[in-house]
Structure formats: structure tokens, C-alpha cells
Design a protein around this motif. Structure first.
Motif, PDB file in Angstrom:
ATOM      1  N   LEU A   1     -55.060 -12.680 -62.115  1.00 44.90           N
ATOM      2  CA  LEU A   1     -56.291 -11.905 -62.260  1.00 44.90           C
ATOM      3  C   LEU A   1     -56.416 -10.871 -61.144  1.00 44.90           C
ATOM      4  O   LEU A   1     -56.850  -9.731 -61.379  1.00 44.90           O
ATOM      5  CB  LEU A   1     -57.498 -12.847 -62.248  1.00 44.90           C
ATOM      6  CG  LEU A   1     -58.878 -12.191 -62.428  1.00 44.90           C
ATOM      7  CD1 LEU A   1     -58.950 -11.441 -63.758  1.00 44.90           C
ATOM      8  CD2 LEU A   1     -59.983 -13.241 -62.349  1.00 44.90           C
ATOM      9  N   GLY A   2     -56.022 -11.257 -59.942  1.00 43.43           N
ATOM     10  CA  GLY A   2     -56.066 -10.320 -58.823  1.00 43.43           C
ATOM     11  C   GLY A   2     -55.182  -9.111 -59.059  1.00 43.43           C
ATOM     12  O   GLY A   2     -55.593  -7.964 -58.809  1.00 43.43           O
ATOM     13  N   PHE A   3     -53.975  -9.330 -59.557  1.00 42.80           N
ATOM     14  CA  PHE A   3     -53.077  -8.215 -59.873  1.00 42.80           C
ATOM     15  C   PHE A   3     -53.642  -7.369 -61.011  1.00 42.80           C
ATOM     16  O   PHE A   3     -53.506  -6.146 -61.021  1.00 42.80           O
ATOM     17  CB  PHE A   3     -51.690  -8.736 -60.254  1.00 42.80           C
ATOM     18  CG  PHE A   3     -50.797  -8.992 -59.078  1.00 42.80           C
ATOM     19  CD1 PHE A   3     -50.052  -7.972 -58.514  1.00 42.80           C
ATOM     20  CD2 PHE A   3     -50.702 -10.258 -58.523  1.00 42.80           C
ATOM     21  CE1 PHE A   3     -49.229  -8.190 -57.424  1.00 42.80           C
ATOM     22  CE2 PHE A   3     -49.887 -10.499 -57.430  1.00 42.80           C
ATOM     23  CZ  PHE A   3     -49.143  -9.466 -56.875  1.00 42.80           C
ATOM     24  N   PRO A  17     -60.473   0.404 -59.505  1.00 42.87           N
ATOM     25  CA  PRO A  17     -61.520   0.272 -58.473  1.00 42.87           C
ATOM     26  C   PRO A  17     -62.787  -0.404 -58.983  1.00 42.87           C
ATOM     27  O   PRO A  17     -63.376  -1.222 -58.279  1.00 42.87           O
ATOM     28  CB  PRO A  17     -61.793   1.727 -58.072  1.00 42.87           C
ATOM     29  CG  PRO A  17     -60.512   2.445 -58.370  1.00 42.87           C
ATOM     30  CD  PRO A  17     -59.978   1.781 -59.609  1.00 42.87           C
ATOM     31  N   ARG A  18     -63.201  -0.072 -60.204  1.00 47.84           N
ATOM     32  CA  ARG A  18     -64.413  -0.676 -60.746  1.00 47.84           C
ATOM     33  C   ARG A  18     -64.225  -2.168 -60.992  1.00 47.84           C
ATOM     34  O   ARG A  18     -65.099  -2.979 -60.652  1.00 47.84           O
ATOM     35  CB  ARG A  18     -64.815   0.017 -62.043  1.00 47.84           C
ATOM     36  CG  ARG A  18     -65.371   1.421 -61.848  1.00 47.84           C
ATOM     37  CD  ARG A  18     -65.860   1.994 -63.166  1.00 47.84           C
ATOM     38  NE  ARG A  18     -66.421   3.322 -62.983  1.00 47.84           N
ATOM     39  CZ  ARG A  18     -66.926   4.059 -63.972  1.00 47.84           C
ATOM     40  NH1 ARG A  18     -66.932   3.579 -65.213  1.00 47.84           N
ATOM     41  NH2 ARG A  18     -67.427   5.256 -63.718  1.00 47.84           N
ATOM     42  N   ALA A  39     -66.140  -5.197 -59.058  1.00 52.78           N
ATOM     43  CA  ALA A  39     -66.898  -6.219 -59.789  1.00 52.78           C
ATOM     44  C   ALA A  39     -66.382  -7.613 -59.457  1.00 52.78           C
ATOM     45  O   ALA A  39     -67.178  -8.550 -59.239  1.00 52.78           O
ATOM     46  CB  ALA A  39     -66.808  -5.967 -61.289  1.00 52.78           C
ATOM     47  N   ALA A  40     -65.054  -7.766 -59.412  1.00 50.48           N
ATOM     48  CA  ALA A  40     -64.468  -9.076 -59.119  1.00 50.48           C
ATOM     49  C   ALA A  40     -64.818  -9.540 -57.709  1.00 50.48           C
ATOM     50  O   ALA A  40     -65.175 -10.704 -57.493  1.00 50.48           O
ATOM     51  CB  ALA A  40     -62.953  -9.020 -59.287  1.00 50.48           C
ATOM     52  N   VAL A  41     -64.733  -8.629 -56.746  1.00 47.56           N
ATOM     53  CA  VAL A  41     -65.034  -8.984 -55.351  1.00 47.56           C
ATOM     54  C   VAL A  41     -66.488  -9.415 -55.213  1.00 47.56           C
ATOM     55  O   VAL A  41     -66.808 -10.402 -54.539  1.00 47.56           O
ATOM     56  CB  VAL A  41     -64.720  -7.798 -54.418  1.00 47.56           C
ATOM     57  CG1 VAL A  41     -65.307  -8.042 -53.025  1.00 47.56           C
ATOM     58  CG2 VAL A  41     -63.211  -7.591 -54.324  1.00 47.56           C
ATOM     59  N   ASN A  42     -67.396  -8.691 -55.853  1.00 44.28           N
ATOM     60  CA  ASN A  42     -68.815  -9.036 -55.743  1.00 44.28           C
ATOM     61  C   ASN A  42     -69.145 -10.330 -56.474  1.00 44.28           C
ATOM     62  O   ASN A  42     -69.962 -11.132 -55.991  1.00 44.28           O
ATOM     63  CB  ASN A  42     -69.674  -7.888 -56.290  1.00 44.28           C
ATOM     64  CG  ASN A  42     -69.821  -6.753 -55.294  1.00 44.28           C
ATOM     65  OD1 ASN A  42     -70.658  -6.776 -54.417  1.00 44.28           O
ATOM     66  ND2 ASN A  42     -68.959  -5.762 -55.421  1.00 44.28           N
ATOM     67  N   LEU A  73     -59.527 -12.865 -53.773  1.00 41.71           N
ATOM     68  CA  LEU A  73     -59.835 -11.802 -52.816  1.00 41.71           C
ATOM     69  C   LEU A  73     -58.595 -11.368 -52.049  1.00 41.71           C
ATOM     70  O   LEU A  73     -58.369 -10.167 -51.844  1.00 41.71           O
ATOM     71  CB  LEU A  73     -60.915 -12.281 -51.844  1.00 41.71           C
ATOM     72  CG  LEU A  73     -62.321 -12.469 -52.426  1.00 41.71           C
ATOM     73  CD1 LEU A  73     -63.254 -13.066 -51.383  1.00 41.71           C
ATOM     74  CD2 LEU A  73     -62.881 -11.155 -52.936  1.00 41.71           C
ATOM     75  N   ASN A  74     -57.783 -12.318 -51.626  1.00 44.14           N
ATOM     76  CA  ASN A  74     -56.581 -11.965 -50.868  1.00 44.14           C
ATOM     77  C   ASN A  74     -55.546 -11.273 -51.730  1.00 44.14           C
ATOM     78  O   ASN A  74     -54.822 -10.386 -51.257  1.00 44.14           O
ATOM     79  CB  ASN A  74     -55.984 -13.218 -50.219  1.00 44.14           C
ATOM     80  CG  ASN A  74     -56.665 -13.560 -48.918  1.00 44.14           C
ATOM     81  OD1 ASN A  74     -57.878 -13.581 -48.830  1.00 44.14           O
ATOM     82  ND2 ASN A  74     -55.881 -13.834 -47.888  1.00 44.14           N
ATOM     83  N   THR A  75     -55.457 -11.666 -52.997  1.00 51.91           N
ATOM     84  CA  THR A  75     -54.518 -10.993 -53.898  1.00 51.91           C
ATOM     85  C   THR A  75     -54.933  -9.550 -54.105  1.00 51.91           C
ATOM     86  O   THR A  75     -54.096  -8.628 -54.044  1.00 51.91           O
ATOM     87  CB  THR A  75     -54.453 -11.721 -55.254  1.00 51.91           C
ATOM     88  OG1 THR A  75     -54.043 -13.071 -55.046  1.00 51.91           O
ATOM     89  CG2 THR A  75     -53.463 -11.036 -56.182  1.00 51.91           C
ATOM     90  N   ILE A  76     -56.219  -9.325 -54.350  1.00 51.41           N
ATOM     91  CA  ILE A  76     -56.712  -7.959 -54.530  1.00 51.41           C
ATOM     92  C   ILE A  76     -56.468  -7.138 -53.266  1.00 51.41           C
ATOM     93  O   ILE A  76     -55.990  -5.997 -53.326  1.00 51.41           O
ATOM     94  CB  ILE A  76     -58.216  -7.963 -54.884  1.00 51.41           C
ATOM     95  CG1 ILE A  76     -58.431  -8.579 -56.266  1.00 51.41           C
ATOM     96  CG2 ILE A  76     -58.785  -6.553 -54.851  1.00 51.41           C
ATOM     97  CD1 ILE A  76     -59.889  -8.786 -56.636  1.00 51.41           C
ATOM     98  N   ALA A  77     -56.778  -7.731 -52.107  1.00 48.21           N
ATOM     99  CA  ALA A  77     -56.574  -7.022 -50.839  1.00 48.21           C
ATOM    100  C   ALA A  77     -55.101  -6.713 -50.613  1.00 48.21           C
ATOM    101  O   ALA A  77     -54.747  -5.624 -50.139  1.00 48.21           O
ATOM    102  CB  ALA A  77     -57.126  -7.861 -49.684  1.00 48.21           C
ATOM    103  N   GLY A  78     -54.230  -7.666 -50.971  1.00 49.91           N
ATOM    104  CA  GLY A  78     -52.795  -7.456 -50.784  1.00 49.91           C
ATOM    105  C   GLY A  78     -52.262  -6.332 -51.649  1.00 49.91           C
ATOM    106  O   GLY A  78     -51.483  -5.488 -51.184  1.00 49.91           O
TER     107      GLY A  78
END
Length: 211
Positions: A42-44, A50-51, A55-58, A100-105
Motif C-alpha cells: 500500500l505504501g508503494f 501526493p494526494r 490522505a494515507a499519512v493523515n 509511513l516508513n514505506t511512503i517516506a522511503g
């Protein structure tokens, strides 16, 4: 000495203790595996939008604000008591740090690297497997470490909904005011969390060096 009393209790009740220890490990491992299977793909999937990433982060941030015990309690009217609702609740607890870490990575990868990969003819799947995934591994491992430690502690609360594990000893110790019995559950959980921290920190350092 209270700790000595706890050790004596373990020595006299080895099958009970190690049965609970195994149950604790199975709950944590199962929850981590399911959480990883959900959070990392899901992170990938959302990182490039960006949207969607916002949304996922929030959404995940909102879930992280919910106390672990509240998540476990929410499973009661839906799934009842036992192993399954405990695992489901722990999966909810495990997903946020990994997602969160996957998205950040993924979002932290230099766009020039992606452009270079596209420039030499790599397709989307090749870029994902050969470029993005290897570069995102260190943050992903850090997320796995955070999730693992949270699960080890959170699994102790699964005792409240019949999940078993080392939390049973903590609850029993509190109920009968027996500090030694409480330590039978609390000390192994603390040692398990420390061992996991050291092991995954080593893996994280190794991955960074290899990278």
C-alpha cells in the motif's frame, strides 16, 4: 527477592510459561506478517500520488492516536474474544509505522535516479523491483523494527480479550496483588523487546552498509 520468586515460579510451571511465551510470539509474528503484507504494498501504491500519500499519512496518523487498548476493545463486539480478534487488533497497531516508513522511503528517492532508470528503458515494474524497492529498504526495515516493538508490548494487552500470551501473567499478578507473577510476564516482554530492537537495529545497519 521478588525476581527470584518469579524465576522459581517459571521453573515450577515451565509448560504454562513457555506455552504463553509461544502464544505471545505467534500473535506478534502473525500480526507483523499480515501488517507487512498490507502496509508495504500500500505504501508503494500511494507514494507516487501526493494526494493519496497525504490522505494515507493523515489517516494513519489518526489511527496512531487511538490507544492500543481501545483498538482491542473495539474488536470485542465484532469478533468476540480469542486469538483472531487479538491478531486483527494488533494488525491495526502494526500497519501505521510500516506504511509511513514505506511512503517516506519511496518519496525520499532522488527523482533523478528514477528518471535515469526510465531513460535506460526500464519499465514501471523493473523500476519498482530494481530501483525503488532496494533504495526504500532501510526506511522499511526501520518501520518493521518500530512495529515489532509496538506489537510485543501491545500483545500483552491481548489478554484482556482472551488472546493469551505473557499478558495473562501480568493481569493475574495485578488481580491477586502478586508482584512476582506480574514479573513473570513483564520481564520476558521487556527482554523480548530489547532483543528485537538489537536484532533489527543490526539488520538496519547491515542494509544501510549494503546500500
Amino acid at each position: 527477592m521478588i525476581l527470584l520468586d518469579a524465576l522459581n515460579w517459571i521453573a515450577e510451571n515451565q509448560s504454562t510459561f513457555f506455552g504463553a511465551f509461544r502464544q505471545h510470539l505467534v500473535m506478534c509474528a502473525t500480526s507483523l506478517a499480515i501488517g507487512s503484507a498490507v502496509a508495504i504494498p500500500l505504501g508503494f501504491a500511494v507514494a507516487h500520488s501526493p494526494r493519496a500519500a497525504f490522505a494515507a499519512v493523515n489517516l494513519v496518523g489518526a489511527f496512531r492516536a487511538i490507544p492500543s487498548l481501545a483498538i482491542l476493545a473495539a474488536m470485542l463486539p465484532i469478533l468476540g474474544i480469542g486469538f483472531l480478534p487479538s491478531v486483527v487488533a494488533l494488525v491495526v497497531l502494526a500497519i501505521p509505522p510500516m506504511l509511513l516508513n514505506t511512503i517516506a522511503g519511496v518519496r525520499g528517492i532522488d527523482p533523478a535516479i528514477i528518471d535515469a532508470a526510465s531513460g535506460i528503458g526500464m519499465g514501471r515494474r523493473e523500476r519498482l523491483l530494481q530501483v525503488e524497492l532496494p533504495l526504500a529498504v532501510p526506511p522499511i526495515v526501520a518501520g518493521l523494527k518500530t512495529a515489532s516493538i509496538q506489537l510485543i508490548g501491545g500483545a500483552a494487552l491481548a489478554s484482556f480479550i482472551g488472546g493469551g500470551g505473557l499478558g495473562d501473567f501480568i493481569n493475574t499478578g495485578i488481580a491477586i496483588m502478586d508482584m512476582a507473577r506480574l514479573l513473570v510476564g513483564a520481564v520476558p516482554i521487556a527482554l523480548l523487546a530489547i532483543a528485537t530492537e538489537l536484532l533489527l537495529s543490526g539488520v538496519e545497519r547491515l542494509v544501510k552498509r549494503q546500500g
